[in-house]
Design an enzyme around this catalytic site. Structure first.
Site, PDB file in Angstrom:
ATOM      1  N   TYR A   1     -10.665   5.066 -30.173  1.00 57.66           N
ATOM      2  CA  TYR A   1      -9.388   5.602 -29.458  1.00 57.66           C
ATOM      3  C   TYR A   1      -8.283   4.819 -29.486  1.00 57.66           C
ATOM      4  CZ  TYR A   1     -12.754   9.117 -27.368  1.00 57.66           C
ATOM      5  OH  TYR A   1     -13.702  10.018 -27.192  1.00 57.66           O
TER       6      TYR A   1
ATOM      7  N   ILE B   1     -14.570 -16.361 -23.359  1.00 63.86           N
ATOM      8  CA  ILE B   1     -13.711 -17.647 -23.756  1.00 63.86           C
ATOM      9  C   ILE B   1     -14.634 -18.970 -23.061  1.00 63.86           C
ATOM     10  CG2 ILE B   1     -11.693 -19.194 -23.679  1.00 63.86           C
ATOM     11  CD1 ILE B   1     -10.212 -16.384 -23.613  1.00 63.86           C
TER      12      ILE B   1
ATOM     13  N   SER C   1      -1.235 -16.403 -19.990  1.00 67.49           N
ATOM     14  CA  SER C   1      -1.273 -14.990 -20.709  1.00 67.49           C
ATOM     15  C   SER C   1       0.049 -14.810 -21.088  1.00 67.49           C
ATOM     16  CB  SER C   1      -1.939 -13.981 -19.919  1.00 67.49           C
ATOM     17  OG  SER C   1      -1.843 -12.749 -20.662  1.00 67.49           O
TER      18      SER C   1
ATOM     19  N   TYR D   1      -1.661  -8.094 -12.971  1.00 66.00           N
ATOM     20  CA  TYR D   1      -2.220  -9.167 -13.670  1.00 66.00           C
ATOM     21  C   TYR D   1      -1.227 -10.063 -14.223  1.00 66.00           C
ATOM     22  CZ  TYR D   1      -4.444 -11.704 -17.605  1.00 66.00           C
ATOM     23  OH  TYR D   1      -5.034 -12.321 -18.546  1.00 66.00           O
TER      24      TYR D   1
ATOM     25  N   SER E   1      -8.052  -8.200 -16.591  1.00 61.92           N
ATOM     26  CA  SER E   1      -7.942  -6.906 -17.206  1.00 61.92           C
ATOM     27  C   SER E   1      -6.650  -6.462 -16.525  1.00 61.92           C
ATOM     28  CB  SER E   1      -9.005  -6.263 -16.816  1.00 61.92           C
ATOM     29  OG  SER E   1      -8.604  -4.621 -16.707  1.00 61.92           O
TER      30      SER E   1
END
Ligand code: NAD
Length: 346
Positions: free
Chosen positions: A225, A28, A142, A166, A103
């Site tokens: 996946y 970003i 977030s 996080y 993460s």
């Protein structure tokens, strides 16, 4: 000039500011850098390359003029060091704070390190920005902060219990920004990003986000996946919409818009199964081997929420946020970038 560039031109006009971008070598941050330099803004960039890459900066250099590149002052450093934050904040009008360990799985493995960068580093920057007289702080919050609250779409005032270290760090950022607003009259705005995607988002490594990971796997003919049954939904938002949100938040003259957090997403959700189908459909004309490609399903991942979609009404009303890129338009642009950077001869 594309629509988004026009919006930025209209917003910035002839005004020249100095922007501090932390995390500038990341996904970003480097996109913010590119857009601001293209509009002849001055940028102080700070990064410790923990997940960011020199090649992201190199790409920005190639996409702007030499004179525009001269307007960047880059500092290699860790936001956990307050002296580094003070040096970087000096002379900045606005702080666009994007340095963090972003993460969920990494935070479960190493909560101490995540806490240091995401919380202590953030407080260092708030103090440094306050003392340097930075006009406004825009910080990356977030959608992970919604935690286990099942309400859809997500509205800013209703959050649940955090599902990962996080998520907690991002929520603590919001609390600190709120306190610094009240105690020191600092102007802070948090942008709760949903799933952002676009050029320069890292496709490699254990913590890669789903869109770059899948695109890269499909064009290389590797396995894709899907964690869980594929009915998990997300609000995927193209990076250019995020750039617009940052500039709007920094420049708004609406004082009623300051001191709060905003959902920044598209306001639409798509299941992982449908996302897989869409990416495959867009890539198939260029990679015929994808015709028989099928995803492999594996167990759900700890800390992931099941469904997520933003209600972006607050950003629309108070910031006049208008996401100009829908999922498909963003995917087409991003795919071009991934194909040309991962398969330069195609
Ligand atoms: P990224 O990993 O590409 O960028 C983060 C940058 O911060 C990297 O360049 C890294 O080297 C730098 N950094 C990390 N710790 C640092 C430290 N201690 N000192 C200096 N630099 C440091 O991630 P991104 O996707 O660009 O995310 C940017 C921000 O947006 C993060 O705060 C992330 O939590 C937030 N966010 C991103 C998304 C998304 O979908 N990408 C969603 C929600 C929130």
């Amino acid at each position: 000039m594309n629509n988004n560039a026009q919006v930025l031109s209209d917003l910035l006009g002839d005004r020249r500011y100095t922007w501090l971008i932390t995390g500038v070598a990341g996904f970003i941050g480097s996109n913010l850098l590119e857009s601001l330099l293209r509009h002849d803004q001055t940028v102080i960039g700070l990064d410790d390359f923990s997940t960011g890459k020199q090649c992201n900066l190199d790409q920005v250099r190639e996409s702007v003029t030499a004179a525009q590149w001269e307007r960047l002052r880059f500092i290699t450093g860790d936001i956990c060091d307050i002296q580094v934050c003070r040096e970087a904040s000096t002379g900045a009008d606005f702080l666009l704070h994007h340095a963090a360990l972003g993460s969920v799985p990494l935070s479960l493995e190493d909560p101490v390190r995540t806490n240091a960068s995401n919380i202590s580093g953030f407080v260092n920057l708030l103090v440094a920005a306050r003392d340097a007289g930075v006009k406004r702080v825009i910080y990356a919050a977030s959608s992970a902060t919604y935690g286990d609250d099942p309400t859809l779409p997500k509205q800013e005032d209703k959050i649940g219990r955090m599902l990962s270290p996080y998520a907690l760090t991002k929520y603590v950022n919001e609390l600190y920004a709120d306190v610094f607003g009240r105690c020191y009259a600092m102007e802070c705005i948090g942008l709760r990003y949903f799933n952002i995607f676009g050029p320069r988002q890292d496709p490699n490594g254990a913590y890669a986000a789903v869109i770059p990971q899948w695109i890269s796997a499909m064009i290389r003919g590797d396995n894709v996946y899907i964690n869980g049954d594929g009915a998990t939904t997300r609000d995927f938002c193209y990076i250019r919409n995020v750039v617009q949100a940052n500039v709007l938040a920094a420049l708004t003259s609406n004082q009623g818009a300051v001191g709060t957090v905003y959902n920044i997403g598209l306001g639409e959700r798509i299941s992982l199964n449908s996302l897989y189908t869409e990416i495959k459909r867009l890539l198939e004309p260029r990679f015929s081997q994808l015709k028989h490609h099928q995803p492999i399903y594996r167990p759900f991942r700890q800390g992931d929420v099941r469904h997520s979609v933003a209600d972006i009404q607050r950003a629309r009303t108070l910031l006049e946020f208008r996401p100009l890129y829908d999922l498909r338009t963003g995917l087409v642009e991003a795919l071009d970038w991934y194909v040309s950077s991962l398969m330069p001869n195609r």
